[in-house]
Design a protein around this motif. Sequence first.
Motif, PDB file in Angstrom:
ATOM      1  N   PHE A 127     -15.858  -1.043   7.943  1.00 53.74           N
ATOM      2  CA  PHE A 127     -14.261  -0.841   7.540  1.00 53.74           C
ATOM      3  C   PHE A 127     -13.977   0.336   8.390  1.00 53.74           C
ATOM      4  CE2 PHE A 127     -15.629  -3.610   4.036  1.00 53.74           C
ATOM      5  CZ  PHE A 127     -14.063  -4.372   4.097  1.00 53.74           C
ATOM      6  N   VAL A 128     -12.763   0.439   8.864  1.00 54.90           N
ATOM      7  CA  VAL A 128     -12.474   1.568   9.716  1.00 54.90           C
ATOM      8  C   VAL A 128     -11.230   1.905   9.000  1.00 54.90           C
ATOM      9  CG1 VAL A 128     -11.706   2.523  11.914  1.00 54.90           C
ATOM     10  CG2 VAL A 128     -13.319   0.596  11.914  1.00 54.90           C
ATOM     11  N   HIS A 129     -11.094   3.498   8.935  1.00 56.25           N
ATOM     12  CA  HIS A 129      -9.626   4.075   8.501  1.00 56.25           C
ATOM     13  C   HIS A 129      -8.492   4.025   9.570  1.00 56.25           C
ATOM     14  CE1 HIS A 129     -11.208   5.064   4.278  1.00 56.25           C
ATOM     15  NE2 HIS A 129     -12.169   5.441   5.019  1.00 56.25           N
ATOM     16  N   MET A 130      -7.317   3.742   9.255  1.00 56.52           N
ATOM     17  CA  MET A 130      -6.277   3.768  10.021  1.00 56.52           C
ATOM     18  C   MET A 130      -5.045   3.829   9.531  1.00 56.52           C
ATOM     19  SD  MET A 130      -6.162  -0.091  11.904  1.00 56.52           S
ATOM     20  CE  MET A 130      -7.781   0.037  12.619  1.00 56.52           C
ATOM     21  N   ASP A 131      -4.000   4.284   9.964  1.00 54.00           N
ATOM     22  CA  ASP A 131      -2.550   4.256   9.294  1.00 54.00           C
ATOM     23  C   ASP A 131      -2.131   2.914   9.149  1.00 54.00           C
ATOM     24  OD1 ASP A 131      -0.592   3.797  11.594  1.00 54.00           O
ATOM     25  OD2 ASP A 131      -1.889   5.178  12.419  1.00 54.00           O
ATOM     26  N   GLU A 132      -1.288   2.710   8.316  1.00 52.47           N
ATOM     27  CA  GLU A 132      -0.674   1.420   7.775  1.00 52.47           C
ATOM     28  C   GLU A 132      -0.144   0.952   9.078  1.00 52.47           C
ATOM     29  OE1 GLU A 132       1.872   1.198   4.288  1.00 52.47           O
ATOM     30  OE2 GLU A 132       0.711   2.894   3.390  1.00 52.47           O
ATOM     31  N   GLU A 133       0.820   1.449   9.906  1.00 55.83           N
ATOM     32  CA  GLU A 133       1.200   0.771  10.896  1.00 55.83           C
ATOM     33  C   GLU A 133       0.505   0.173  12.166  1.00 55.83           C
ATOM     34  OE1 GLU A 133       4.243   2.536  14.595  1.00 55.83           O
ATOM     35  OE2 GLU A 133       4.617   3.378  12.575  1.00 55.83           O
ATOM     36  N   ALA A 182       0.833  -1.238   0.103  1.00 55.45           N
ATOM     37  CA  ALA A 182      -0.061   0.099   0.045  1.00 55.45           C
ATOM     38  C   ALA A 182       0.953   1.211   0.079  1.00 55.45           C
ATOM     39  CB  ALA A 182      -1.101   0.101   1.249  1.00 55.45           C
ATOM     40  N   ASP A 183       0.525   2.215  -0.875  1.00 55.80           N
ATOM     41  CA  ASP A 183       1.263   3.440  -0.948  1.00 55.80           C
ATOM     42  C   ASP A 183       0.745   4.570   0.126  1.00 55.80           C
ATOM     43  OD1 ASP A 183       2.779   2.394  -2.641  1.00 55.80           O
ATOM     44  OD2 ASP A 183       1.553   3.345  -4.440  1.00 55.80           O
ATOM     45  N   GLY A 184      -0.533   4.467   0.402  1.00 54.34           N
ATOM     46  CA  GLY A 184      -1.168   5.742   0.991  1.00 54.34           C
ATOM     47  C   GLY A 184      -0.920   5.680   2.710  1.00 54.34           C
ATOM     48  N   ASP A 185      -1.162   6.963   3.362  1.00 57.57           N
ATOM     49  CA  ASP A 185      -1.042   6.737   4.806  1.00 57.57           C
ATOM     50  C   ASP A 185      -2.162   5.946   5.635  1.00 57.57           C
ATOM     51  OD1 ASP A 185       1.136   8.265   4.399  1.00 57.57           O
ATOM     52  OD2 ASP A 185       0.258  10.180   4.455  1.00 57.57           O
TER      53      ASP A 185
END
Length: 125
Positions: free
Chosen positions: A69-75, A56-59
Amino acid sequence: MPAAPSAGPQVTREDQASINAFGRLNNQYHEIQGKIKAKKKYSEDLEDASNELMLADGDTVKYSYGWVFVHMDEETADDKLTAERDEVEEDVTKLEGELGDVRTKMDELKATLYSKFGNTINLEE
């Protein structure tokens, strides 16, 4: 007049209880095998998700909680995937231990019953 065929050893109440216990253990054995298979598939899916996350490229990414579905950072998503995968592996290890215990009990019952009834009984799965 021909002799009556031998009926073999008599089945006592204890023998019947052992046969029934073997049947229940056999069902439990197959249930546990199914759970292990499902858990391993889920672990593979988590590994695939983790690999996709690396690409994935996005933050932010979408992480699934049940049907949401919940938005969260890759880490954070990677940490959650790793924790979930570790939990699934613990479950598999626990289930495999249970499977071994059930198999041991089945083998004990099988040995006892075959020693009494020989080939007149079939205790295969």
